[in-house]
Design a protein around this motif. Structure first.
Motif, PDB file in Angstrom:
ATOM      1  N   PHE A 259     -12.377   4.156  -2.421  1.00 49.85           N
ATOM      2  CA  PHE A 259     -13.166   4.402  -1.225  1.00 49.85           C
ATOM      3  C   PHE A 259     -14.017   3.189  -0.903  1.00 49.85           C
ATOM      4  CE2 PHE A 259     -14.682   7.383   1.756  1.00 49.85           C
ATOM      5  CZ  PHE A 259     -16.012   7.121   1.963  1.00 49.85           C
ATOM      6  N   SER A 366      -1.454   0.248  -4.894  1.00 50.62           N
ATOM      7  CA  SER A 366      -2.621   0.993  -5.328  1.00 50.62           C
ATOM      8  C   SER A 366      -2.650   2.401  -4.755  1.00 50.62           C
ATOM      9  CB  SER A 366      -3.880   0.244  -4.914  1.00 50.62           C
ATOM     10  OG  SER A 366      -3.789  -0.095  -3.556  1.00 50.62           O
TER      11      SER A 366
ATOM     12  N   TRP B 316     -11.887  -4.993   0.278  1.00 48.28           N
ATOM     13  CA  TRP B 316     -10.763  -5.500   1.053  1.00 48.28           C
ATOM     14  C   TRP B 316     -11.145  -6.652   1.970  1.00 48.28           C
ATOM     15  CZ3 TRP B 316      -9.259  -3.569   6.345  1.00 48.28           C
ATOM     16  CH2 TRP B 316     -10.356  -3.074   7.041  1.00 48.28           C
ATOM     17  N   PRO B 383      -5.826  -3.885  -2.993  1.00 49.90           N
ATOM     18  CA  PRO B 383      -5.690  -2.559  -2.408  1.00 49.90           C
ATOM     19  C   PRO B 383      -4.737  -2.653  -1.220  1.00 49.90           C
ATOM     20  CG  PRO B 383      -7.733  -3.533  -1.711  1.00 49.90           C
ATOM     21  CD  PRO B 383      -7.100  -4.523  -2.622  1.00 49.90           C
ATOM     22  N   ASP B 384      -4.427  -1.546  -0.640  1.00 48.03           N
ATOM     23  CA  ASP B 384      -3.548  -1.580   0.520  1.00 48.03           C
ATOM     24  C   ASP B 384      -4.416  -1.823   1.748  1.00 48.03           C
ATOM     25  OD1 ASP B 384      -1.723  -1.292   2.487  1.00 48.03           O
ATOM     26  OD2 ASP B 384      -0.952   0.636   1.797  1.00 48.03           O
ATOM     27  N   PHE B 385      -4.144  -2.912   2.441  1.00 51.05           N
ATOM     28  CA  PHE B 385      -5.047  -3.300   3.518  1.00 51.05           C
ATOM     29  C   PHE B 385      -4.855  -2.493   4.779  1.00 51.05           C
ATOM     30  CE2 PHE B 385      -6.944  -6.721   1.359  1.00 51.05           C
ATOM     31  CZ  PHE B 385      -5.982  -7.205   0.513  1.00 51.05           C
ATOM     32  N   MET B 387      -4.970   0.681   4.985  1.00 51.24           N
ATOM     33  CA  MET B 387      -5.348   2.071   4.744  1.00 51.24           C
ATOM     34  C   MET B 387      -6.816   2.452   4.873  1.00 51.24           C
ATOM     35  SD  MET B 387      -2.906   4.200   3.348  1.00 51.24           S
ATOM     36  CE  MET B 387      -3.621   5.019   1.943  1.00 51.24           C
ATOM     37  N   PRO B 388      -7.713   1.642   5.400  1.00 54.47           N
ATOM     38  CA  PRO B 388      -9.122   2.022   5.269  1.00 54.47           C
ATOM     39  C   PRO B 388      -9.440   3.384   5.867  1.00 54.47           C
ATOM     40  CG  PRO B 388      -8.889   0.192   6.777  1.00 54.47           C
ATOM     41  CD  PRO B 388      -7.569   0.367   6.129  1.00 54.47           C
ATOM     42  N   TYR B 389      -8.935   3.647   7.046  1.00 58.16           N
ATOM     43  CA  TYR B 389      -9.270   4.916   7.675  1.00 58.16           C
ATOM     44  C   TYR B 389      -8.677   6.079   6.896  1.00 58.16           C
ATOM     45  CZ  TYR B 389      -9.966   8.337  11.342  1.00 58.16           C
ATOM     46  OH  TYR B 389     -10.341   9.438  12.036  1.00 58.16           O
ATOM     47  N   ASN B 390      -7.430   5.916   6.455  1.00 55.07           N
ATOM     48  CA  ASN B 390      -6.785   6.984   5.695  1.00 55.07           C
ATOM     49  C   ASN B 390      -7.554   7.287   4.424  1.00 55.07           C
ATOM     50  OD1 ASN B 390      -4.940   6.443   7.620  1.00 55.07           O
ATOM     51  ND2 ASN B 390      -3.359   5.673   6.254  1.00 55.07           N
ATOM     52  N   VAL B 391      -7.986   6.231   3.733  1.00 52.01           N
ATOM     53  CA  VAL B 391      -8.689   6.447   2.474  1.00 52.01           C
ATOM     54  C   VAL B 391      -9.991   7.184   2.713  1.00 52.01           C
ATOM     55  CG1 VAL B 391      -9.945   5.228   0.685  1.00 52.01           C
ATOM     56  CG2 VAL B 391      -7.667   4.534   1.268  1.00 52.01           C
ATOM     57  N   ILE B 392     -10.702   6.776   3.732  1.00 44.08           N
ATOM     58  CA  ILE B 392     -11.980   7.439   4.005  1.00 44.08           C
ATOM     59  C   ILE B 392     -11.741   8.910   4.314  1.00 44.08           C
ATOM     60  CG2 ILE B 392     -13.941   7.488   5.569  1.00 44.08           C
ATOM     61  CD1 ILE B 392     -13.644   4.501   5.873  1.00 44.08           C
ATOM     62  N   LEU B 394      -9.166  10.877   3.475  1.00 39.40           N
ATOM     63  CA  LEU B 394      -8.677  11.655   2.346  1.00 39.40           C
ATOM     64  C   LEU B 394      -9.779  11.901   1.329  1.00 39.40           C
ATOM     65  CD1 LEU B 394      -5.215   9.983   1.929  1.00 39.40           C
ATOM     66  CD2 LEU B 394      -5.655  12.336   2.560  1.00 39.40           C
ATOM     67  N   THR B 395     -10.558  10.875   1.023  1.00 37.52           N
ATOM     68  CA  THR B 395     -11.612  11.075   0.044  1.00 37.52           C
ATOM     69  C   THR B 395     -12.655  12.050   0.556  1.00 37.52           C
ATOM     70  OG1 THR B 395     -11.268   8.784  -0.615  1.00 37.52           O
ATOM     71  CG2 THR B 395     -13.191   9.883  -1.489  1.00 37.52           C
ATOM     72  N   CYS B 396     -13.021  11.916   1.812  1.00 39.58           N
ATOM     73  CA  CYS B 396     -13.994  12.864   2.364  1.00 39.58           C
ATOM     74  C   CYS B 396     -13.418  14.266   2.388  1.00 39.58           C
ATOM     75  CB  CYS B 396     -14.419  12.421   3.758  1.00 39.58           C
ATOM     76  SG  CYS B 396     -15.394  10.924   3.720  1.00 39.58           S
ATOM     77  N   VAL B 398     -11.445  15.546   0.081  1.00 38.41           N
ATOM     78  CA  VAL B 398     -11.601  16.087  -1.269  1.00 38.41           C
ATOM     79  C   VAL B 398     -13.044  16.514  -1.496  1.00 38.41           C
ATOM     80  CG1 VAL B 398     -11.494  15.506  -3.692  1.00 38.41           C
ATOM     81  CG2 VAL B 398      -9.676  14.807  -2.194  1.00 38.41           C
ATOM     82  N   VAL B 399     -13.976  15.695  -1.056  1.00 35.04           N
ATOM     83  CA  VAL B 399     -15.381  16.067  -1.220  1.00 35.04           C
ATOM     84  C   VAL B 399     -15.685  17.337  -0.437  1.00 35.04           C
ATOM     85  CG1 VAL B 399     -17.733  15.315  -0.768  1.00 35.04           C
ATOM     86  CG2 VAL B 399     -16.091  13.708  -1.657  1.00 35.04           C
TER      87      VAL B 399
END
Lengths: 417, 441
Positions: A259, A366, B316, B383-385, B387-392, B394-396, B398-399
């Protein structure tokens, strides 16, 4: 009960000794699932050798332990394996006795409530008997010894060294002398203090779990003065910064690293605050809801910390999983236990595979490892909430009766409203 | 040199008030020199040096700088540039100082490319220009050609035009002979209006390897995978009987986390403890690692200095535009006083050529040398460049799953579900059934 416990301890120590001597030791001690930047043994050794070179270990970004660890291992560096094994054994013993005392308390409370007629008439199946509770402490000790020994004993200090400087039977020993530890494993310490309070009948058992979140920062509030006295280089800002602001993005089994690796710089402070608040803010609502059941509260709190802390490892997961035998009686109310067990087992198996594919084979990237991280954490979250659901449901049944009927006589459905 | 302009600005900053005092630049303020050394394999090494004493201005027209054509210079096998700036005393009592700027460019021309297979070379073939005039500001403008091994007889090689003078000295521990072409000497250029130095081999040179220097070094990264690695430096001391100390300075970027407890130094298979270590650990995103050691190299040995490191995952935005190319690690710097084979007399700074006087030493039994190892290229995990929006998200998510489950369990209580009596569809169905005369649902 001494003989089975002794047997468990002997086997545990043997397995650990065998692992230390084998070639697996070095392999496991470098795995990212097992060590984190804050709890790696390699970094402790690095800190000690920096001290030998005359450089302050806190002047670099490699060493993040507390000063008492430096002093402790300065003398014990050659016996490090022995220290870990002994403290693991002590953990198991302490847990054994703590859970035994807890069982006695539970049984006493149950008897009291039965006499006071607080329970509904048909809940005989739900009442716990001493017979079924007899082997629980042993199972807890067993579960504590074994998953951890495969993973954490080789590489990090967490559940080992810390709380064993306190004897769990002395109530309210001054925490200052105790907090030489690693981040969250102080939760275990507070578990013990909580148990002491329960055993000694003090009603304040609820207060201590509230202190658990402060353990996230790596020290007990009252022991700060001790750290600053012991080592002038240990700045509060360094320690807090490392734990809270997550500057080190080494991959681990948690949610934070990727993240913050992909975060837009503009929002980084905001999301750091949101994620860190997430760990702490379940404490008060849980305390209110579970004020009659401090040990369960502690269990949930440890689990939440293990999921949401900045640098989780399998050691933290194994810590709360060691408590599952205590809540064995909730098994019949768990809804998704099969799916969740499968998820957790499969993810545990896939972690090393996808790490290898990303870092060594170069054929994955990753995202694969991150996906497994996400799945594993979802599995853990659902597991904990399942246990919570089961606990609450059992409490409802205890007070309202097991065989509930609806108004028209058919079997009733319970829903959360 | 293309770097002259920004360099001029840099030196201007160092100037202070003294620079513009003098109206007329003193004559010995700029010296330029070119040293050409043919190597046994046929390659040619050429080193340009320009030394300016600060009080004058920095433009140069003519002289040796006409040879600096970028397209020829960057077709070489090796090139290295150096800039040295230091204060020097203007008089014996050192009451005032001026600044000295020394710019050096060394290149190695590949004989095969420039000579079209033959080992003969000329200035025109190498630089596509010839020297026409000395720099008007220069007090000294010279070309030196190394003719050490092939001095007296004209049977192995011939240098054209024949040199008028030669210069002999002990350079870097060995005795060398140079042919001198002085551009300020009017006789040199007048004849043909340009100076094109040529060298023809009469007899093919034996392909012996050049003599191995007493101190040389190599550096490499070993290990596999993107998690960790090991940085090794090999230091060779080829002197048959003398041991000497070497100062090794390493600057490693912070994202290669060095573990100094894994530092091992071995010479001839045995552990070699350094006499002095200074280590400054890195701060994330603030400063790099600094490791400085004084190592005693035993005679005729190879010393291996190795240290393990871990590769960090960066944010990134901190990656270079081509992250899979890797990150560069600056070379290590080795400084040593190497014992020389031939005793040299102490060098007179003003009179000797520039290439001899960069690191003057007071006694002739050793000479100072500063070596730079190779720069290294290290890959970091990326990291995979995309993906920033996807990562944010997906992590949110899970939270939010956790938050939702716990919110439900904390704020709601169990109730018995009452069977639903109504429902629009059911009522409608019952209406129709009543109309048909069928019992209701």
């Amino acid at each position: 009960m001494a003989a089975p416990l002794a047997l468990v301890l002997v086997v545990a120590v043997t397995v650990r000794a065998a692992l230390f001597r084998s070639s697996l030791a070095e392999f496991i001690s470098e795995r990212v699932e097992v060590v984190s930047p804050l709890s790696s043994w390699k970094r402790v050794v690095e800190g000690l050798s920096l001290l030998d070179l005359g450089v302050s270990p806190y002047s670099g970004a490699v060493f993040h332990e507390t000063p008492l660890i430096i002093y402790l291992f300065h003398f014990l560096i050659d016996y490090a394996e022995l220290v870990f094994m002994i403290t693991d054994a002590l953990t198991a013993i302490a847990l054994y006795f703590a859970i035994q005392d807890f069982n006695k308390v539970v049984f006493k409370k149950q008897k009291l409530l039965l006499e006071l007629d607080q329970y509904a008439p048909d809940v005989a199946e739900l009442i716990r008997t001493p017979m079924e509770m007899r082997y629980i402490p042993l199972k807890v000790a067993l579960l504590q010894c074994f998953p951890q020994c495969y993973f954490s004993c080789l590489s990090d200090i967490p559940v080992s060294v810390p709380p064993y400087l306190v004897c769990p039977r002395t109530p309210l020993s001054p925490p200052a002398a105790v907090h030489t530890c690693e981040n969250e494993e102080q939760g275990l310490l507070d578990l013990f203090l909580g148990v002491c309070h329960d055993v000694c009948g003090k009603p304040s058992g609820n207060r201590l779990p509230l202190l658990l979140p402060s353990q996230l920062l790596g020290f007990h509030p009252r022991s700060l003065w001790l750290y600053c006295w012991v080592s002038p280089d240990f700045k509060l800002s360094c320690a807090v910064k490392e734990g809270l602001s997550v500057p080190d993005l080494t991959p681990n089994i948690g949610l934070f690293w990727y993240f913050f690796a992909e975060m837009f710089e503009h929002f980084s402070l905001f999301f750091v605050c949101v994620f860190q608040i997430n760990v702490f803010f379940y404490t008060i609502p849980l305390a209110i809801k579970l004020k009659e059941h401090p040990i369960f509260f502690m269990f949930i709190q440890i689990a939440i910390i293990a999921i949401f802390k900045s640098y989780p490892t399998v050691g933290d997961v194994a810590l709360y999983m060691a408590f599952f035998p205590v809540w064995n009686h909730l098994y019949r109310f768990l809804r998704n236990i099969f799916v969740l067990t499968c998820i957790i087992i499969v993810c545990s198996l896939l972690f090393p595979v996808l790490w290898h594919l990303w870092i060594y084979a170069g054929s994955a990237n990753s995202n694969f490892f991150y996906a497994i991280t996400l799945t594993f954490n979802v599995g853990q979250i659902l597991l904990i909430s399942d246990y919570f659901y089961a606990f609450l449901r059992r409490e409802y049944y205890l007070t309202h009766g097991l065989y509930l009927t609806a108004k028209d006589g058919t079997e009733a459905m319970l829903v959360l409203k | 040199m293309a770097a002259a302009m920004p360099l001029a600005l840099l030196v201007l900053l160092l100037l202070g008030r003294r620079g513009w005092c003098l109206a007329e630049p003193p004559r010995d303020s700029l010296r330029e020199e070119l040293v050409i050394t043919p190597l046994p394999s046929g390659d040619v090494a050429a080193t340009f040096q320009f030394r300016t004493r600060w009080d004058s201005e920095l433009q140069r027209e003519g002289g040796l700088s006409v040879l600096l054509k970028a397209d020829r210079l960057f077709h070489t096998s090796y090139h290295s540039q150096a800039v040295h700036i230091r204060p020097v005393c203007r008089n014996a009592r050192c009451t005032s100082i001026s600044w000295e700027l020394r710019q050096t460019l060394s290149v190695v021309f590949d004989a095969f490319i420039t000579g079209q297979g033959k080992k003969d070379w000329s200035l025109f073939r190498m630089f596509s220009r010839t020297l026409t005039e000395p720099c008007p500001l220069a007090s000294e403008s010279r070309v030196y050609v190394d003719i050490t091994n092939y001095n007296q007889d004209n049977e192995t090689l011939e240098v054209n035009p024949p040199p008028t003078t030669t210069y002999q000295d002990v350079i870097l521990g060995t005795r060398k002979i140079y042919a001198i072409y002085d551009l300020l000497d009017t006789a040199m250029i007048n004849n043909s209006r340009n100076l094109n130095i040529q060298l023809k081999w009469k007899r093919p040179p034996e392909n012996e390897a050049p003599p191995v220097p007493f101190l040389h070094a190599q550096r490499y990264v070993s290990g596999y995978g993107l998690q960790k690695g090991e940085l090794s430096t090999l230091l060779y001391n080829t002197h048959p009987y003398r041991a000497f100390p070497v100062l090794l300075l390493d600057t490693v970027p912070w994202y290669l986390r060095l573990y100094v407890h894994t530092l091992t130094i071995t010479s001839k298979g045995k552990e070699n403890k350094p006499s002095y270590i200074h280590y400054q650990p890195a701060q994330d995103r603030l400063q790099p690692h600094l490791l400085e050691m004084l190592i005693q190299l035993p005679a005729n040995s190879v010393t291996k200095v190795s240290i393990q490191f871990e590769r960090a995952l960066l944010k990134w935005t901190e990656y270079t535009p081509d992250p899979n190319h890797g990150f560069y690690v600056s070379p290590s710097v080795l400084s040593a006083l190497v014992p020389s084979v031939v005793a040299a007399k102490p060098v007179d700074w003003e009179e000797s050529p520039l290439f001899n006087s960069l690191f003057p030493v007071s006694d002739g039994s050793n000479y100072f040398v500063r070596l730079y190892t190779e720069p290294l290229l290290v890959n970091l995990p990326t990291p995979d460049f995309s993906m920033p929006y996807n990562v944010i998200c997906l992590t949110c998510t899970v939270v939010a799953v956790c938050y939702g489950s716990f919110y439900n369990l904390l704020t709601r209580t169990f109730h018995i579900e009452e069977p639903r009596t109504g429902g629009l569809a059911k009522r409608l169905a019952n209406l129709i059934r009543r109309a048909r005369g069928v019992p209701p649902l």
